[in-house]
Design a protein around this motif. Structure first.
Motif, short mmCIF file in Angstrom:
data_model
loop_
_atom_site.label_atom_id
_atom_site.label_comp_id
_atom_site.label_asym_id
_atom_site.label_seq_id
_atom_site.Cartn_x
_atom_site.Cartn_y
_atom_site.Cartn_z
N ALA A 146 5.94 9.48 -4.86
CA ALA A 146 6.46 8.50 -3.64
C ALA A 146 6.98 8.31 -2.68
O ALA A 146 6.46 8.47 -1.88
N MET A 147 8.12 8.53 -3.49
CA MET A 147 9.43 7.97 -2.46
C MET A 147 9.45 9.86 -1.37
O MET A 147 9.81 10.13 -0.26
N CYS A 148 8.94 10.81 -1.92
CA CYS A 148 9.54 12.08 -1.48
C CYS A 148 7.86 12.11 -0.29
O CYS A 148 8.16 13.04 0.52
N LEU A 149 6.55 11.73 -1.21
CA LEU A 149 6.59 11.93 0.35
C LEU A 149 6.11 11.01 1.15
O LEU A 149 5.60 10.98 2.71
N TRP A 150 6.51 9.80 1.07
CA TRP A 150 7.08 8.76 2.25
C TRP A 150 8.00 9.87 3.22
O TRP A 150 7.95 9.90 4.10
N HIS A 151 8.91 10.52 2.48
CA HIS A 151 10.11 11.22 3.38
C HIS A 151 9.10 12.57 4.01
O HIS A 151 9.14 12.68 5.29
N GLN A 155 8.83 8.61 6.92
CA GLN A 155 9.24 7.73 6.55
C GLN A 155 8.77 6.59 8.03
O GLN A 155 9.53 5.50 8.45
N PRO A 156 7.58 5.96 7.10
CA PRO A 156 7.31 5.23 8.67
C PRO A 156 7.87 3.38 7.46
O PRO A 156 8.28 3.62 7.15
N GLU A 157 7.30 3.05 8.87
CA GLU A 157 8.11 1.49 8.57
C GLU A 157 7.33 0.45 7.66
O GLU A 157 7.93 -0.41 7.06
N ALA A 158 5.93 0.85 7.50
CA ALA A 158 4.99 0.04 6.42
C ALA A 158 4.58 0.87 5.85
O ALA A 158 3.66 2.06 6.34
N VAL A 159 3.91 0.72 4.27
CA VAL A 159 3.27 1.90 3.69
C VAL A 159 2.70 0.79 2.39
O VAL A 159 2.94 -0.24 2.09
N ASN A 160 1.54 1.07 2.69
CA ASN A 160 0.21 -0.04 1.81
C ASN A 160 0.27 1.35 0.50
O ASN A 160 -0.15 2.20 0.07
N LEU A 161 1.69 0.89 -0.92
CA LEU A 161 0.91 1.50 -2.26
C LEU A 161 -0.07 0.55 -3.26
O LEU A 161 -0.18 -0.60 -3.48
N LYS A 188 9.86 -1.62 2.88
CA LYS A 188 8.73 -0.36 3.20
C LYS A 188 7.34 -1.07 2.59
O LYS A 188 6.04 -0.56 2.71
N LEU A 189 6.97 -1.38 1.27
CA LEU A 189 6.08 -0.77 0.50
C LEU A 189 5.59 -2.65 0.62
O LEU A 189 5.84 -3.42 0.66
N THR A 190 4.13 -2.49 0.53
CA THR A 190 3.12 -4.18 -0.04
C THR A 190 2.14 -3.17 -0.62
O THR A 190 1.48 -1.87 -0.89
N VAL A 191 2.09 -4.10 -1.95
CA VAL A 191 1.79 -3.30 -2.74
C VAL A 191 0.02 -3.94 -2.94
O VAL A 191 0.06 -5.28 -2.76
N ASP A 349 -5.08 7.51 8.51
CA ASP A 349 -4.22 6.34 8.40
C ASP A 349 -2.53 7.11 8.16
O ASP A 349 -1.87 7.10 8.03
N GLY A 350 -2.95 8.43 7.28
CA GLY A 350 -1.62 8.90 7.30
C GLY A 350 -1.36 9.25 6.07
O GLY A 350 -2.41 8.06 5.17
N GLY A 351 -0.47 9.45 4.96
CA GLY A 351 -0.04 9.39 3.73
C GLY A 351 -1.06 9.83 2.44
O GLY A 351 -1.24 11.22 2.83
N GLY A 352 -0.63 9.49 1.48
CA GLY A 352 -1.23 10.65 0.74
C GLY A 352 -2.14 10.36 -0.49
O GLY A 352 -1.86 9.19 -0.78
#
Length: 496
Positions: A146-151, A155-161, A188-191, A349-352
């Protein structure tokens, strides 16, 4: 762990598989103060070996979902469950048999008597164990991914996990604990948990050490509260905000997203079809005609609406050889629906998303199985008291993503062994063993083998019973990712 993260990010630029990630090679690179010591999956922070070390002989590998046991609805059968009575009443009310998908949905998620709804079914004292129960290393490796994907996301300022079907919350707790020291990421995470079971939501709050925002434990959510009525929760593991939802559509949009679906797809309802002289007919569940009045499987007299819709779509993606040879097919419409929604969310929205489950890189034939108290049972025996699950059709999920064409791509599947190996689980094991007791070392080695090994344990002697320890899950379980096209192939999924 900082060294690990840099190495993992470099891995996607390295064409050689031997350049694996070195995870926590020294205590100075630990992700938290206790990261190089085996941690417990209980609320207490005291170091201890993984809970999967308890009674390892009881653990059933859920990947072996063939050779269905005999159905025992005759004399001497178990007492009829409340769910069995409900299913028979439903069949009689409908005036005929129901689909396997309807049967699964009722058995697993019926609000009153569903298997997952009112109890804890995970762990050695439940009905089965999952990879996070086996070793803390699994959740830690998912955290690294997850950290690698965030990079890769910039490195967005907010991420929905988001985690779909989080079980006891063990994977997420290990992920948050392992990444807590990396404030740039963890803060940066919101679970978001997608969970419909009140019993499991309670356990998840306990596992993540959740309290109401502001730390007032007196206002912590109660068991009978719905996700919408639960006050905002904060995990004391990392300080991340945690919320619950009944389905993925309820999770807020417009924020870059990382989705985890570990052993989620295997429990989604499937339709089963069988080739007959009159065409592809659907397998249905009916009331038995004998004196036992139990349940039985029957075939539809002709192709059903489901066979015309779902099977026709799946057969479009099948190879000529599959079409010629296969006699039984399982199709999971909900898996296709969820995958399409994931692809759309990730594309816009971006991400994976990371999907880890047992399954095949080919069309699934006849894999539905029941599991009760770590033993395989017939799927029609004791409905509501046994888990039901089936292999995941990974090629179908990839075709769904391709058809969506929404700016997201699917990579894989690769084996769980390849996935965890690329993230450096072997080096994490070395770091944990360095500060472990002899008993903990044994438990860690066993957990490592269960996660990445294939077949019987290699340390068994000729005279040992091969069934005395569960087989390795490394090859049976697969990992598939769906990522925004701007990210490129994530760690472990590069073309070599």
């Amino acid at each position: 762990m900082a060294t690990l993260l840099r190495s993992a990010l470099a891995l996607r630029r390295t064409p050689c598989r031997s350049s694996v990630v070195r995870l926590l090679t020294s205590s100075s690179g630990a992700s938290s103060s206790s990261s190089t010591t085996p941690t417990s999956h209980t609320p207490e922070p005291e170091p201890a070996p993984s809970s999967a070390a308890e009674s390892p002989s009881l653990v059933v590998d859920r990947s072996g979902l063939f050779n269905t046991p005999e159905h025992s609805h005759g004399p001497g059968a178990a007492v009829e469950t409340a769910m069995a009575k409900h299913i028979k009443a439903l069949i009689r009310f409908r005036g005929g048999p129901i689909t396997v998908a309807e049967y699964m949905e009722e058995v697993l998620t019926n609000p009153n008597a569903g298997f997952y709804m009112n109890r804890d079914v995970f762990g050695t004292h439940g009905d089965f164990v999952t990879s996070p129960d086996i070793s803390q290393m699994f959740g830690e490796m998912v955290g690294v991914w997850a950290m690698c994907l965030w990079h890769q996301m910039g490195q967005p300022e907010a991420v929905n996990l988001i985690e779909l079907g989080p079980g006891r919350g063990t994977l997420m707790a290990d992920l948050l604990r392992g990444t807590a020291k990396f404030k740039d990421f963890s803060q940066k995470l919101t679970v978001h948990f997608v969970e419909c079971s009140p019993a499991l939501r309670k356990i998840q709050r306990e596992t993540l050490k959740c309290v109401a925002k502001g730390g007032d434990e007196a206002t912590t959510a109660k068991d009978d509260q719905t996700p919408d009525s639960v006050p905002e929760q904060i995990s004391q593991i990392s300080g991340a905000s945690v919320s619950w939802h009944f389905d993925l559509e309820q999770v807020p949009r417009g924020v870059p997203t990382i989705i985890i679906a570990h052993e989620f797809y295997d429990a989604l309802p499937i339709h089963q079809f069988q080739k007959t002289p009159r065409g592809w007919c659907e397998k249905l569940v009916d009331v038995a005609e004998d004196t036992s009045q139990g349940l039985r499987f029957v075939l539809s007299p002709q192709p059903t609406t489901a066979s015309k819709l779902y099977l026709t779509r799946r057969m479009r993606w099948a190879s000529l050889q599959e079409k010629a040879e296969i006699e039984h097919v399982e199709v999971c419409p909900q898996a296709m629906k969820v995958t399409a929604e994931i692809a759309k969310r990730v594309g816009e929205d971006g991400g994976g998303a990371l999907i880890v489950d047992y399954g095949d890189d080919k069309m699934v034939s006849d894999s539905l199985q029941g599991i009760k108290k770590h033993q395989f049972v017939h799927v029609l025996d004791s409905p509501g008291d046994a888990d039901l699950s089936a292999y995941v059709d990974f090629p179908a999920l990839k075709h769904v993503v391709q058809e969506c064409a929404v700016g997201a791509s699917a990579y894989g599947p690769i084996t769980q062994s390849e996935f965890l190996g690329a993230l450096g689980i072997n080096f994490r094991l070395e770091a944990l063993v360095r500060n472990a007791t002899e008993e903990q070392v044994e438990a860690l080695n066993l957990g490592y083998w269960r996660l990445v090994g294939d077949g019987p344990a290699p340390w068994l002697d000729e005279d040992d019973d091969p069934n005395s320890l569960p087989s390795g899950m490394g090859a049976r379980y697969k990992a598939l990712v769906i990522v925004n096209d701007s990210c490129g192939p994530p760690v472990g999924f590069q073309k070599l």
